[in-house]
Enzyme design. Structure first.
Site: not given
Length: 90
Positions: A19, A37
């Site tokens: 990320r 996520n």
């Protein structure tokens, strides 16, 4: 021409800084949006920007950062959320 794409990445993409790497790459390319996520172990992102920048971003997301293993990346056109900047969502 600008647009928006929703991307889902599967493989070893959680717990490997995917990320943050995505956010850093997006900012460098002038792409706005978000990344998060998902409970199923995948990573989901909304990318907004110039089509050429989105193409480069998606290509880079197919490789990912060191430590990640991308088994599959799905991308589809999405409605723009008119995001500013790029955020990592939790």
């Amino acid at each position: 021409m600008s647009g928006a794409r929703r991307v889902r990445v599967r493989g070893t993409v959680q717990g490997v800084f995917y990320r943050q790497w995505t956010a850093d790459r997006a900012r460098a390319l002038g792409v706005s949006g978000w990344v998060r996520n998902d409970p199923d172990g995948s990573v989901e992102a909304l990318l907004e920007g110039e089509s050429s920048a989105l193409d480069v971003m998606i290509s880079e997301m197919r490789r990912g950062p060191d430590g990640a293993r991308v088994d599959r990346l799905d991308s589809e056109d999405a409605a723009a959320e008119r995001t500013t900047g790029f955020e990592v969502r939790h």
